[in-house]
Every structure is written in C-alpha cells, then in structure tokens.
Write a protein that holds these residues in place. Structure first.
Motif, PDB file in Angstrom:
ATOM      1  N   LEU A   1      39.235 104.032 -47.133  1.00 25.65           N
ATOM      2  CA  LEU A   1      40.256 104.771 -47.470  1.00 25.65           C
ATOM      3  C   LEU A   1      39.511 105.702 -48.455  1.00 25.65           C
ATOM      4  CD1 LEU A   1      43.036 105.999 -47.725  1.00 25.65           C
ATOM      5  CD2 LEU A   1      43.547 104.174 -49.530  1.00 25.65           C
ATOM      6  N   HIS A   2      38.528 105.347 -49.411  1.00 26.28           N
ATOM      7  CA  HIS A   2      38.184 106.153 -50.192  1.00 26.28           C
ATOM      8  C   HIS A   2      37.376 107.303 -49.493  1.00 26.28           C
ATOM      9  CE1 HIS A   2      34.943 107.044 -53.456  1.00 26.28           C
ATOM     10  NE2 HIS A   2      36.163 107.464 -54.132  1.00 26.28           N
ATOM     11  N   THR A   3      36.199 106.852 -48.541  1.00 24.35           N
ATOM     12  CA  THR A   3      35.659 107.761 -47.773  1.00 24.35           C
ATOM     13  C   THR A   3      36.433 108.528 -47.024  1.00 24.35           C
ATOM     14  OG1 THR A   3      34.117 105.850 -47.216  1.00 24.35           O
ATOM     15  CG2 THR A   3      33.857 107.734 -45.588  1.00 24.35           C
ATOM     16  N   MET A   4      37.541 108.359 -46.405  1.00 27.38           N
ATOM     17  CA  MET A   4      38.437 109.195 -45.546  1.00 27.38           C
ATOM     18  C   MET A   4      38.861 110.136 -46.695  1.00 27.38           C
ATOM     19  SD  MET A   4      42.001 109.968 -45.217  1.00 27.38           S
ATOM     20  CE  MET A   4      42.965 108.901 -45.665  1.00 27.38           C
ATOM     21  N   LEU A   5      39.726 109.688 -47.807  1.00 27.56           N
ATOM     22  CA  LEU A   5      39.881 110.886 -48.737  1.00 27.56           C
ATOM     23  C   LEU A   5      38.999 111.511 -49.406  1.00 27.56           C
ATOM     24  CD1 LEU A   5      42.019 108.299 -50.994  1.00 27.56           C
ATOM     25  CD2 LEU A   5      43.065 110.275 -49.260  1.00 27.56           C
ATOM     26  N   LYS A   6      37.518 111.375 -49.374  1.00 28.44           N
ATOM     27  CA  LYS A   6      36.776 112.019 -50.034  1.00 28.44           C
ATOM     28  C   LYS A   6      36.416 113.286 -48.837  1.00 28.44           C
ATOM     29  CE  LYS A   6      34.362 110.694 -53.529  1.00 28.44           C
ATOM     30  NZ  LYS A   6      33.955 111.575 -54.858  1.00 28.44           N
TER      31      LYS A   6
ATOM     32  N   HIS B   1      38.500 114.182 -46.711  1.00 24.43           N
ATOM     33  CA  HIS B   1      39.659 114.843 -46.688  1.00 24.43           C
ATOM     34  C   HIS B   1      39.668 116.199 -47.592  1.00 24.43           C
ATOM     35  CE1 HIS B   1      43.997 115.950 -46.077  1.00 24.43           C
ATOM     36  NE2 HIS B   1      44.286 115.881 -47.058  1.00 24.43           N
ATOM     37  N   GLY B   2      39.247 115.698 -48.873  1.00 20.13           N
ATOM     38  CA  GLY B   2      38.780 116.747 -49.935  1.00 20.13           C
ATOM     39  C   GLY B   2      40.016 117.260 -50.899  1.00 20.13           C
ATOM     40  N   ASP B   3      41.369 116.746 -50.503  1.00 20.98           N
ATOM     41  CA  ASP B   3      42.415 117.270 -51.090  1.00 20.98           C
ATOM     42  C   ASP B   3      43.529 116.115 -51.362  1.00 20.98           C
ATOM     43  OD1 ASP B   3      43.915 119.085 -52.679  1.00 20.98           O
ATOM     44  OD2 ASP B   3      44.280 120.512 -50.841  1.00 20.98           O
ATOM     45  N   TRP B   4      44.802 116.460 -51.848  1.00 19.28           N
ATOM     46  CA  TRP B   4      45.589 115.634 -52.173  1.00 19.28           C
ATOM     47  C   TRP B   4      46.268 115.132 -50.594  1.00 19.28           C
ATOM     48  CZ3 TRP B   4      46.927 113.315 -56.324  1.00 19.28           C
ATOM     49  CH2 TRP B   4      46.706 113.972 -57.834  1.00 19.28           C
ATOM     50  N   MET B   5      46.538 114.009 -50.413  1.00 13.51           N
ATOM     51  CA  MET B   5      47.378 113.585 -49.185  1.00 13.51           C
ATOM     52  C   MET B   5      48.467 112.925 -49.278  1.00 13.51           C
ATOM     53  SD  MET B   5      45.597 111.103 -46.168  1.00 13.51           S
ATOM     54  CE  MET B   5      44.833 112.464 -45.298  1.00 13.51           C
ATOM     55  N   GLU B   6      49.784 113.053 -48.826  1.00 13.38           N
ATOM     56  CA  GLU B   6      50.861 112.453 -48.948  1.00 13.38           C
ATOM     57  C   GLU B   6      50.705 110.885 -48.482  1.00 13.38           C
ATOM     58  OE1 GLU B   6      55.473 112.656 -47.645  1.00 13.38           O
ATOM     59  OE2 GLU B   6      54.061 114.607 -47.140  1.00 13.38           O
ATOM     60  N   LEU B   7      51.384 109.873 -49.307  1.00 13.10           N
ATOM     61  CA  LEU B   7      51.351 108.910 -48.979  1.00 13.10           C
ATOM     62  C   LEU B   7      51.966 108.285 -47.738  1.00 13.10           C
ATOM     63  CD1 LEU B   7      51.613 107.179 -52.663  1.00 13.10           C
ATOM     64  CD2 LEU B   7      49.594 107.997 -51.621  1.00 13.10           C
ATOM     65  N   GLY B   8      53.275 108.624 -47.652  1.00 13.79           N
ATOM     66  CA  GLY B   8      54.141 108.445 -46.475  1.00 13.79           C
ATOM     67  C   GLY B   8      54.321 106.931 -45.995  1.00 13.79           C
TER      68      GLY B   8
ATOM     69  N   GLU C   1      43.704 103.560 -57.481  1.00 10.83           N
ATOM     70  CA  GLU C   1      43.865 104.392 -58.812  1.00 10.83           C
ATOM     71  C   GLU C   1      43.261 103.400 -59.943  1.00 10.83           C
ATOM     72  OE1 GLU C   1      46.884 107.052 -60.701  1.00 10.83           O
ATOM     73  OE2 GLU C   1      47.871 105.060 -60.463  1.00 10.83           O
ATOM     74  N   LYS C   2      43.610 102.002 -59.705  1.00 11.65           N
ATOM     75  CA  LYS C   2      43.219 101.187 -61.023  1.00 11.65           C
ATOM     76  C   LYS C   2      41.734 100.839 -60.969  1.00 11.65           C
ATOM     77  CE  LYS C   2      44.781  97.676 -63.828  1.00 11.65           C
ATOM     78  NZ  LYS C   2      46.181  97.412 -64.467  1.00 11.65           N
ATOM     79  N   LEU C   3      41.084 100.911 -59.718  1.00 12.79           N
ATOM     80  CA  LEU C   3      39.615 100.860 -59.358  1.00 12.79           C
ATOM     81  C   LEU C   3      38.842 101.932 -59.920  1.00 12.79           C
ATOM     82  CD1 LEU C   3      39.769  98.730 -56.321  1.00 12.79           C
ATOM     83  CD2 LEU C   3      39.404  97.892 -58.405  1.00 12.79           C
ATOM     84  N   GLY C   4      39.607 102.971 -60.136  1.00 11.98           N
ATOM     85  CA  GLY C   4      38.892 104.307 -60.558  1.00 11.98           C
ATOM     86  C   GLY C   4      38.528 104.945 -59.260  1.00 11.98           C
ATOM     87  N   LEU C   5      38.980 104.840 -58.047  1.00 11.56           N
ATOM     88  CA  LEU C   5      38.605 105.588 -56.885  1.00 11.56           C
ATOM     89  C   LEU C   5      39.404 106.807 -56.538  1.00 11.56           C
ATOM     90  CD1 LEU C   5      37.597 102.512 -54.748  1.00 11.56           C
ATOM     91  CD2 LEU C   5      36.001 103.877 -56.175  1.00 11.56           C
ATOM     92  N   ALA C   6      40.704 106.876 -57.130  1.00 12.44           N
ATOM     93  CA  ALA C   6      41.571 107.877 -56.888  1.00 12.44           C
ATOM     94  C   ALA C   6      42.387 108.079 -57.907  1.00 12.44           C
ATOM     95  CB  ALA C   6      42.296 107.510 -55.450  1.00 12.44           C
TER      96      ALA C   6
ATOM     97  N   MET D   1      47.839 111.126 -53.231  1.00  8.14           N
ATOM     98  CA  MET D   1      46.734 110.577 -53.719  1.00  8.14           C
ATOM     99  C   MET D   1      45.492 111.550 -53.175  1.00  8.14           C
ATOM    100  SD  MET D   1      45.888 107.120 -51.461  1.00  8.14           S
ATOM    101  CE  MET D   1      44.723 106.473 -52.820  1.00  8.14           C
ATOM    102  N   ARG D   2      44.338 111.399 -54.024  1.00  4.79           N
ATOM    103  CA  ARG D   2      43.180 112.214 -53.624  1.00  4.79           C
ATOM    104  C   ARG D   2      41.865 111.499 -54.386  1.00  4.79           C
ATOM    105  NH1 ARG D   2      43.132 117.632 -57.299  1.00  4.79           N
ATOM    106  NH2 ARG D   2      43.237 116.759 -59.302  1.00  4.79           N
ATOM    107  N   ALA D   3      40.803 111.384 -53.657  1.00  4.73           N
ATOM    108  CA  ALA D   3      39.610 110.639 -54.256  1.00  4.73           C
ATOM    109  C   ALA D   3      39.111 111.305 -55.558  1.00  4.73           C
ATOM    110  CB  ALA D   3      38.808 110.680 -52.837  1.00  4.73           C
ATOM    111  N   ILE D   4      38.620 110.347 -56.205  1.00  3.72           N
ATOM    112  CA  ILE D   4      37.759 110.642 -57.257  1.00  3.72           C
ATOM    113  C   ILE D   4      36.349 110.552 -57.021  1.00  3.72           C
ATOM    114  CG2 ILE D   4      37.324 110.176 -59.897  1.00  3.72           C
ATOM    115  CD1 ILE D   4      40.184 109.038 -60.127  1.00  3.72           C
TER     116      ILE D   4
END
Length: 135
Positions: free
Chosen positions: A55-60, A62-69, A116-121, A132-135
């Motif tokens: 999920l972290h790789t995909m969000l990186k 994607h590069g922007d906010w993504m709806e959770l859905g 989020e708690k793991l500091g990844l998003a 959400m979006r990746a950090i």
C-alpha cells in the motif's frame, strides 16, 4: 515491524479515520506466515502483512491523496480508492489483502490508521470521504 504493531497480548490501539471507533491491530502467525490481526469489538479480521509495504508503494506511485472508499466484502468498492486497490487483481497479491472469507473488506477503513501510526501515510479525519497519501 512486528514489535511496532504489537502482539496479541499487547496490540496497537487505533481509531477509524472518522475517529468514531477504536480497534486493535497486532501481528500473529497463521500457517507459518505473519499476518495482521484486526479486532473490532468481537469481529476479528485478518490481512496479509504485505499490505503495509504494498500500500505504501502504491500510494507513493499515486503521488497524491486517494479516497479510502471503505466497503464490506459484499459491497462493490468505488473505483480509484484504497478499498478498490486492496481487492484488485492488479495489486501485488492479485486480489484481496483480507484473508477471512466474508470479512475481507474494510481494507480502506482499518489499514490507513495503521499506516498513519507507523509514519508511512497521512490520513484525513472527517466524518465521511476520508483520504490518505504516502509520506
């Protein structure tokens, strides 16, 4: 990763994105493999532990906010959402990250706060329509 997320005896306490419910997440073993165990009240869901890095790789990418859905397994997931990706045949596991038939959905509800708690998003915390979006 295991110690950060917790154990059955000492799980990580999380809140859903709207901050309306608490649940726990911990790492356990099933069939000799590490899995994520998500406990919501009396309901226990299992997720593939690879969901975190995938999920972290995909969000990186994607590069922007993504709806959770977020949606239950029995309901269709809205396109281009974290939930849709978590069940897509084109994701790295070729389908559902949820592992318990009948309880494989809600990926978009329970994985983002862990990330989020793991500091990844970063995750928004509105009443509805969280992203959400990746950090």
């Amino acid at each position: 990763m295991k110690n950060k997320i917790g154990t059955k005896e000492n799980p990580m306490l999380l809140q859903t994105p709207p901050l309306s419910s608490e649940y726990t997440m911990h790492v356990d073993e099933k069939d000799g493999k590490e899995i994520l165990v998500c406990t919501v009240g009396k309901t226990v869901l299992h997720y593939n532990i690879d969901a975190i890095k995938d999920l972290h790789t995909m969000l990186k990418k994607h590069g922007d906010w993504m709806e959770l859905g977020s949606a239950d397994e029995q309901k269709p997931a809205k396109d281009v959402t974290v939930e849709a990706w978590g069940r897509s045949e084109s994701n790295p596991v070729g389908g559902w990250y949820g592992m318990k038939k009948g309880l494989r959905g809600r990926f978009g509800m329970y994985m983002p706060p862990l990330m989020e708690k793991l500091g990844l998003a970063e995750v928004t915390h509105e009443a509805k329509g969280n992203k959400m979006r990746a950090i």
